[in-house]
Every structure is written in C-alpha cells, then in structure tokens.
Design an enzyme around this catalytic site. Structure first.
Site, PDB file in Angstrom:
ATOM      1  N   GLY A 206       8.893  -5.369   3.318  1.00  0.00           N
ATOM      2  CA  GLY A 206       9.978  -5.199   2.341  1.00  0.00           C
ATOM      3  C   GLY A 206      10.422  -6.543   1.809  1.00  0.00           C
ATOM      4  O   GLY A 206       9.700  -7.540   1.921  1.00  0.00           O
ATOM      5  N   GLY A 211      14.434  -8.872   5.446  1.00  0.00           N
ATOM      6  CA  GLY A 211      13.579  -9.545   6.444  1.00  0.00           C
ATOM      7  C   GLY A 211      14.417 -10.432   7.356  1.00  0.00           C
ATOM      8  O   GLY A 211      14.200 -10.482   8.571  1.00  0.00           O
ATOM      9  N   GLU A 228       6.182  -8.749   6.429  1.00  0.00           N
ATOM     10  CA  GLU A 228       5.321  -8.643   5.243  1.00  0.00           C
ATOM     11  C   GLU A 228       6.257  -8.604   4.043  1.00  0.00           C
ATOM     12  O   GLU A 228       6.796  -7.546   3.700  1.00  0.00           O
ATOM     13  CB  GLU A 228       4.465  -7.367   5.317  1.00  0.00           C
ATOM     14  CG  GLU A 228       3.444  -7.382   6.442  1.00  0.00           C
ATOM     15  CD  GLU A 228       2.226  -8.256   6.143  1.00  0.00           C
ATOM     16  OE1 GLU A 228       1.982  -8.578   4.965  1.00  0.00           O
ATOM     17  OE2 GLU A 228       1.529  -8.623   7.106  1.00  0.00           O
ATOM     18  N   CYS A 262       3.210  -5.391  -4.109  1.00  0.00           N
ATOM     19  CA  CYS A 262       3.653  -6.706  -3.610  1.00  0.00           C
ATOM     20  C   CYS A 262       2.709  -7.829  -4.020  1.00  0.00           C
ATOM     21  O   CYS A 262       3.138  -8.962  -4.169  1.00  0.00           O
ATOM     22  CB  CYS A 262       3.811  -6.667  -2.096  1.00  0.00           C
ATOM     23  SG  CYS A 262       2.309  -6.148  -1.263  1.00  0.00           S
TER      24      CYS A 262
END
Ligand code: NAD
Length: 474
Positions: A206, A211, A228, A262
């Site tokens: 996310g 994070g 990630e 992403c």
C-alpha cells in the site's frame, strides 16, 4: 469467456470481521503453529495444491468480483490476478521440496571436523495486508510464500475492493486449512486491531504513509516487515529509440487497470529530439487500443472510488492536454490522458499519480534525466527506452530503484526468479518465487560436530604452545 464491463458501486466490506473473531483467529493460528501443523512438506504441498484448485475453480468468480470493484476488463483481470497466482503457485509447488532442504556450507578449519548447514524454518504466524488495485493478487500472492515456508497466515484484503475481499474470505474458508489460513475483512479499525497483535512477520502492500503505521506497530513486538510501497516510477525515452514499440509498451503499462498499478510508468522524461513524435505516437496508439471514445471501450477500467476520482481530476490541470482529459463522475471514468509541457513543480509531479494520466517532460539529454530522477525518492520501477546499450547500462548503474525494465513496462515483475520489491521510499524486502519463500523463512545456521575427537587446544589452561597452534589454524 465473459467480458466484464460492469461499472462498480463502492460499498463497504460485505462483512466486517468482529473484534472477537479477530482475536480468536490469531489464537487459533498461534496454537496451530505451535502444534507444528504447518511445518511438514506434506501439509505445505497439500495446501498449495488446494490453493491451485481454489484459483482454477473460481477464475470467473474472481473476474466478476474485479469487474464489480474496478470494472476491470476480463483480459486484465484474468491475466493479472488468477492467472498470475496460478503461475506463482505452480512454480512454488514445483520447487518447494528443494527450497526446504538444508543448504550445506563449508566450515572453517577452526571448527573442523564439523558439518555446517542452513536450515530454512518458518517464522510463525504472518499477517498479510493487501491493497485494492490488484486486490486478489496482492493479498493471496504473498500468502503463497507464507504457506510454502510453513507459516500460519492471516490475510487482510483491502476493504476498498469489497467484492474481492468478500470472495477471498469465502474461498479461503472453503479450500484452505482454517486452522492455519484465514481472511480477516475490514478497514482501518480491524487492521489496527490486527496490528496490535504479535506477529512473526507483517507483509504490507500500500501507500508509504500507512507503511509507517505498520512499521511502528511492528516495532512494538520487534516483528520484521516487508513493505511493498509505491512512488513515481520514471520512464526515460532516449533519442535513439524504436518509437512505435516504445509508445505501445508505455501506453499498455500506463493505462492497464486505468493506471492504478504500482509499477506503472508515472511520467515520461522524453529526449527533446523525440518529444513531438513520441506524443504523436502515444496518441495514435491510444486510439488503436481504446478507440476514438475510450469510455465506450470494454478494455479500459474505472477509478476505484470517489475520493481517488476527485484526486485525479484535480491533477488534470497541469500543462496542456495532448489527448484525453475528459471525466465522468457518475462512472468514475477518467479518459486516458497525456499531458505535455508539464512543469516539475506541477501537482501532478508531486505524488504517485495512480490513475490514467501520463505527463511528459522534455529533457535535453539522458544525464539531465538521471539528475532529475536522483534528486527524488527512490522509485519502485524505472523504465528506459533506448536502442543504445551504453545508455541503458548507464541508467542501471547510476540510479537506484526497486527494479529496472529496459525497453518494456511492467513485465520485469513477471519472471518468478526476479525478486519484486522497492528500495528506500518505495519499500523494503521483496517477494515472488523463491524470494517469497525466503521472506517468510528464517535461515537458521546449524553446526553439527562429531564427538569422536576433541582436541584440548581451545580449553584452559591456555598455554603459549596452544596459542601458537590456534594462531596457525585460524
Ligand atoms: P489501501 O487504501 O488499500 O491500503 C492498503 C491497506 O492498508 C489496506 O488493506 C487498508 O485496509 C490498510 N489501511 C488503510 N489505512 C490504514 C490505517 N490507518 N491503519 C492500518 N491499516 C490501514 O491502498 P493504498 O494505500 O491506497 O495503495 C496504493 C498505494 O500502494 C500506491 O502508492 C501504490 O503504489 C502502492 N502499491 C504498491 C504495490 C507494490 O507491490 N509495491 C502494489 C500495489 C500498490
């Protein structure tokens, strides 16, 4: 084949997992791990085979859920989610026995005779927190590694993709071992409660802001994390380039899943010699792919929710629209858009775009592009389109990013032997293929010494003579 083209309505999760269920789940899984349920090759391989059955038998259900959540076209939904999982599962199952084996290492004279080896062991109970853009792949994908490595795992899909979240809970309950693998559904409250628990690994996909929340929660229990994350992935287009192919690959990479990827090329740094013809090609390719009216195309997805739609709409104000720019709030449609004459200071150049907008910035040469990239946070992906091997080598050598893809977009994340992950602001740790197995394993060092010989050299009383020998041996 059913071609998905429904427009989704945003809803909350179909069923939030209650606090009581969350706590009970973690207790059950902890008990299973401690009882050794998940350690054997038999359990792991049987679960992976069940996982394959789950994916095989529910491809259409997955595609339907993705059509509900993101209006994902069939091709994009199937290839990037069930099919992606199937490839990862098959690869993992094929190599699992070998990955689980202890690895012999040579040992120094000082400890001989002895046998040294590295024994991968499961970490324990893992938590996987997924994102909404590939809501099935990004939740179930990391769980493949967790199971293969012999862990119990709680999977928390994104609540923003509610149909996909609900489907995963139902399928995991039905196909996998409930004593060891569970899906928890929910948003901030449920994830916060999960994060208060003690885990042996947390795998989060996310944005960077959350994070940090995940990492802070993990620090309380000294739990290792894989993050990630995302960021602005640059795309350099050199002057010595096959423009036709570059345009097709860039458009595909940027507008797949309506730019909500992403690793999508976030912006182009185009050599000034090719900026004009590149934009012309990009326009032409967009028309070939999505027709004169992309809104009517069955191959173009929609924006996940109202908040992201409004966020993206505001970004359309930068530079000049070379193509696209249309929006439709009712459908959460944003046309595939190319922006030109964008300034470095425009809002569209601040954060990851994560939508179907592609700014083009003109640069005088590749060195300028490298300085531009290196003055910003380290991206998840970096693209360079050039026929000149010296240019691509220079880009690889002089930049830092999660991965680099030369003359293509996105496809570097497909081979399972290429670890996938970020660096710096784009994340830490990696997965896919064996790297997923390693991420959820501890590499335990073991030294095994026989007892038939036990020279007194290292034992007191220490003498000059002993020291002389030890000096020779070490
Ligand atoms: P998101 O909103 O779905 O959030 C991710 C997860 O965090 C969800 O499961 C959500 O429930 C949880 N969450 C949200 N707020 C929370 C809070 N306050 N406390 C605890 N948990 C919380 O996804 P997002 O953040 O919008 O994802 C988009 C970002 O993810 C982009 O930056 C994208 O680049 C990045 N991304 C990275 C990868 C990768 O593989 N590196 C893949 C997909 C997306």
């Amino acid at each position: 084949m059913t071609v998905a083209a429904t427009t989704h309505q945003a809803t909350g999760p179909a069923r939030l997992t209650t606090d009581h269920e969350i706590l009970a789940t973690t207790e059950v899984l902890r008990g299973s791990f401690e009882a050794g349920v998940t350690r054997s090759y038999e359990w792991r391989s049987q679960q992976l085979r069940q996982f394959i059955r789950m994916v095989d038998e529910n491809q259409q259900a997955m595609v339907d859920a993705l059509a509900h959540d993101l209006s994902k076209p069939y091709f994009e939904a199937w290839s990037a989610e069930p099919q992606f999982l199937k490839a990862e599962l098959t690869h993992t199952l094929k190599h699992l026995a070998r990955w689980m084996k202890p690895r012999r290492v040579s040992v120094s004279m000082a400890v001989q005779p002895a046998r040294g080896y590295i024994q991968p062991e499961p970490l324990g109970v893992a938590l996987v927190i997924g994102a909404w853009n590939y809501p099935i792949q990004l939740s179930l994908g990391p769980a493949i590694g967790a199971i293969a490595a012999g862990n119990c795992v709680v999977i928390k899909p994104s609540e923003l993709a509610s149909a996909s979240s609900e489907l995963q809970r139902r399928l995991v309950d039905k196909y996998l071992d409930r004593e060891a693998v569970r899906v928890v559904e929910g948003g901030v409250a449920e994830t916060s409660l999960l994060l208060e628990q003690r885990w042996d690994h947390i795998f989060y996909t996310g944005g960077g802001a959350i994070g940090k929340v995940v990492m802070a929660a993990a620090a309380k229990h000294l739990t290792p994390v894989t993050l990630e994350l995302g960021g602005k992935s640059p795309c350099i287009v050199d002057q010595d380039v096959d423009l036709e192919t570059a345009a097709r690959r860039i458009v595909w990479g940027r507008f797949f899943n309506a730019g909500q990827t992403c690793v999508a090329p976030d912006y182009i740094l185009a050599h000034e010699a090719v900026e004009e013809p590149l934009i012309a090609k990009l326009k032409q390719v967009l028309k070939e792919f999505y027709g004169a009216d992309p809104k009517a195309s069955r191959d173009f997805a929609r924006i996940i929710n109202e908040r992201h739609f409004q966020r993206l709409k505001k970004l359309l104000g930068a530079g000049e629209v070379a193509v696209g720019g249309e929006t439709d709030e009712a459908e959460r449609y944003i046309a595939p858009t190319i922006l030109r004459n964008v300034k470095e200071t425009d809002p569209v150049m601040e954060d990851e775009i994560f939508g179907p907008i592609l700014p083009v910035i003109k640069v005088p040469n590749v060195d300028h592009a490298l300085r531009f990239i290196n003055s910003r946070p380290k991206p998840l992906a970096l693209y360079v389109f050039t026929k000149d091997k010296q240019v691509s080598a220079k880009v690889v050598e002089r930049t830092s990013s999660g991965g680099v893809c030369i003359n293509d977009a996105i496809s570097h994340m497909l081979p399972p032997d290429l670890p996938f992950g970020g660096v710096g602001a784009s994340g830490m740790g990696a997965y896919h293929g064996k790297r997923s197995f390693d991420t959820f394993s501890h590499q335990k060092s073991v030294l095994d010494k026989p007892t038939f010989v036990d020279p007194a050299l290292r034992y007191p009383p220490y003498t000059e003579e002993k020291l002389k020998w030890v000096r020779r041996l070490l």
